[in-house]
Write a protein that holds these residues in place. Structure first.
Motif, PDB file in Angstrom:
ATOM      1  N   ASN A 290       0.824  -1.206   0.000  1.00 40.36           N
ATOM      2  CA  ASN A 290       0.000   0.000   0.000  1.00 40.36           C
ATOM      3  C   ASN A 290       0.856   1.253   0.000  1.00 40.36           C
ATOM      4  O   ASN A 290       0.467   2.290   0.520  1.00 40.36           O
ATOM      5  CB  ASN A 290      -0.924   0.017   1.221  1.00 40.36           C
ATOM      6  N   SER A 294      -3.201   6.155  -0.066  1.00 34.47           N
ATOM      7  CA  SER A 294      -4.554   5.651   0.131  1.00 34.47           C
ATOM      8  C   SER A 294      -5.446   5.840  -1.082  1.00 34.47           C
ATOM      9  O   SER A 294      -6.487   5.193  -1.206  1.00 34.47           O
ATOM     10  CB  SER A 294      -5.184   6.345   1.347  1.00 34.47           C
ATOM     11  N   PRO A 298      -4.345  -1.139  -2.964  1.00 33.78           N
ATOM     12  CA  PRO A 298      -3.095  -1.861  -2.711  1.00 33.78           C
ATOM     13  C   PRO A 298      -2.823  -2.885  -3.803  1.00 33.78           C
ATOM     14  O   PRO A 298      -3.703  -3.657  -4.175  1.00 33.78           O
ATOM     15  CB  PRO A 298      -3.330  -2.526  -1.348  1.00 33.78           C
TER      16      PRO A 298
END
Length: 363
Positions: A290, A294, A298
C-alpha cells in the motif's frame, strides 16, 4: 491421480479456430490504429472468449514482440490464481508463457457480483497503469461471461473507460443470453472509430446450435490454486500428484508475520475485532503493498495460506511462494472468499497440517 494428468484433464481439448475467428483475429492483428491496438473480447459464459483471446495473443506476439493482457475474469483468470485482476505483459522472446503480472489486484472472490463498484475501480486502475506505462503495446482485454443485469452495466462502463480500437462480440445460438448487436455501449448506437466484430461461437451442431465448452469451474480453480502454491518448491522436486503437494505444503516452513507489522483488511464484509484471528486461520490472503498512498488500491504481489496463528504472541504463520525480497514490501493482508482447496486440507498423517512451530524469519 498424477498432477500432470489432472492438469491435462482440466485443460480444454485442442482449440478449434473456425475461419470466422481467424479472419476476425487477422483483422485486429493487421490494424494500424493511431492509438494502438486494444481488443475488447466479450460474450456470454462459455462462448469461447478465453480461447479467442489466446488465439489473438499468439497472432499478435510475432508481429509486435510485446503484448499486454488485461484479465478481468476473477473466476478463471489466465495468468493468476482465482480472485485476482491483473495486467500481464508478454514478450515473444520470453520462455515463460505465464509470467508474473506487471500489476495485480486481489478482488477476493470468484465473481464481480460481490462488489461491482470495487471491481470497476480495479479494472480502471489496471487500464490506467497500462496507458501510462505501456501505451502503444497491443492490449487484449478478456472479460467474464456476466453480461446481463448489473453485469451488462459493468461491461458498458468498462468499454466507455477503455475505449478500445476493436470490440469482439462472441454470440451463441441462445439469443436471449447474448449481448445486443451493434455498439450497445454507446448511447446513440454509434461505434465511431471502434471496429466491431460480431462472430459466432466456435462450434455448432447440425441444427446450427452452439456447442459450448462446459468446464468444471470449481475443479479448475482448485487446480490453479494448487499449481500456484506448488511454486513454493523447486521445479526439480519430484511431486507428481496433488497428495504429494499437499503433504509437502503441510511440512513446509511458513513465514512468521507480526500482526502489528501489517494492516489486515477484510474484503466485502466486516469482521468483529474479537473474531479476526478465527476468520484468518486456514485461509488464503492476498499479500499487498500500500506504499502508493490511500488513493490507490493496494497492489497484490501474491497469495499466502495462513497456516496457523499464535494468538498470545499475535503472530501469523504464512506459506507463500512469493520471494522474500518482495515480501519485505508487504504491509497489507487482504482476506476475501477464496478458499483453500479441500485436497490441500485433507492430509493424512498430519495431526494439524496448518499449525507448525518451524518457522522462517518474519517479513
Amino acid at each position: 491421480m498424477a498432477m500432470a494428468m489432472a492438469m491435462a484433464m482440466a485443460m480444454e481439448e485442442e482449440a478449434y479456430i473456425p475461419e470466422e475467428w481467424s479472419e476476425a483475429a487477422a483483422t485486429i492483428a493487421s490494424a494500424s490504429a493511431s492509438g494502438g491496438i486494444t481488443a475488447f473480447i466479450c460474450g456470454p459464459k462459455n462462448s469461447g472468449k478465453s480461447t479467442f483471446s489466446r488465439h489473438l495473443l499468439q497472432l499478435l506476439l510475432p508481429r509486435h514482440k510485446r503484448v499486454a493482457y488485461l484479465d478481468s475474469d476473477v473466476g478463471q483468470p489466465e495468468f493468476t490464481p482465482p480472485g485476482c485482476l491483473s495486467l500481464t505483459i508478454l514478450d515473444s522472446e520470453a520462455t515463460d508463457m505465464k509470467p508474473p503480472p506487471e500489476r495485480c489486484f486481489f478482488f477476493g472472490d470468484i465473481s464481480s457480483k460481490r462488489d461491482p463498484q470495487i471491481y470497476l475501480t480495479y479494472i480502471f486502475a489496471l487500464y490506467d497503469h497500462y496507458s501510462t506505462t505501456n501505451s502503444g503495446v497491443p492490449l487484449i482485454v478478456n472479460t467474464s461471461g456476466w453480461v446481463k443485469g448489473i453485469g451488462y452495466d459493468v461491461l458498458v462502463d468498462m468499454l466507455n473507460h477503455i475505449a478500445p480500437s476493436h470490440v469482439v462480440n462472441i454470440r451463441i445460438s441462445a439469443k436471449s443470453k447474448n449481448l445486443p448487436s451493434g455498439a450497445f455501449w454507446s448511447q446513440d448506437g454509434d461505434a465511431r472509430a471502434i471496429t466491431l466484430l460480431e462472430i459466432n461461437s466456435a462450434r455448432q451442431d447440425s441444427l446450427n446450435r452452439s456447442v459450448l465448452v462446459h468446464k468444471d469451474s470449481s475443479h479448475m480453480r482448485d487446480l490453479s490454486i494448487v499449481t500456484y502454491f506448488r511454486q513454493c518448491f523447486c521445479g526439480d522436486m519430484n511431486m507428481s500428484s496433488i497428495k504429494e503437494i499437499a503433504l509437502a505444503l503441510a511440512a513446509h516452513s511458513p513465514y512468521e508475520v507480526s500482526v502489528s507489522a501489517v494492516n489486515i483488511k477484510h474484503l466485502h464484509c466486516e469482521v468483529p475485532k474479537a473474531e479476526i484471528f478465527y476468520s484468518l486461520n486456514a485461509s488464503i490472503v492476498g499479500l499487498a503493498v500500500n506504499s502508493e498512498g490511500s488513493e490507490h488500491p493496494p497492489r497484490c504481489v501474491g497469495l499466502g495460506i495462513v497456516r496457523g496463528i499464535d494468538t498470545s504472541r499475535r503472530v501469523l504463520y504464512i506459506i507463500t511462494p512469493v520471494p522474500s525480497n518482495v515480501l519485505e514490501e508487504v504491509d497489507v493482508l487482504l482476506q476475501g472468499f477464496i478458499q483453500i482447496p479441500a485436497c490441500l486440507l485433507q492430509v493424512q498423517g498430519c495431526v494439524s497440517p496448518y499449525m507448525a512451530s518451524n518457522v522462517l524469519p518474519g517479513i
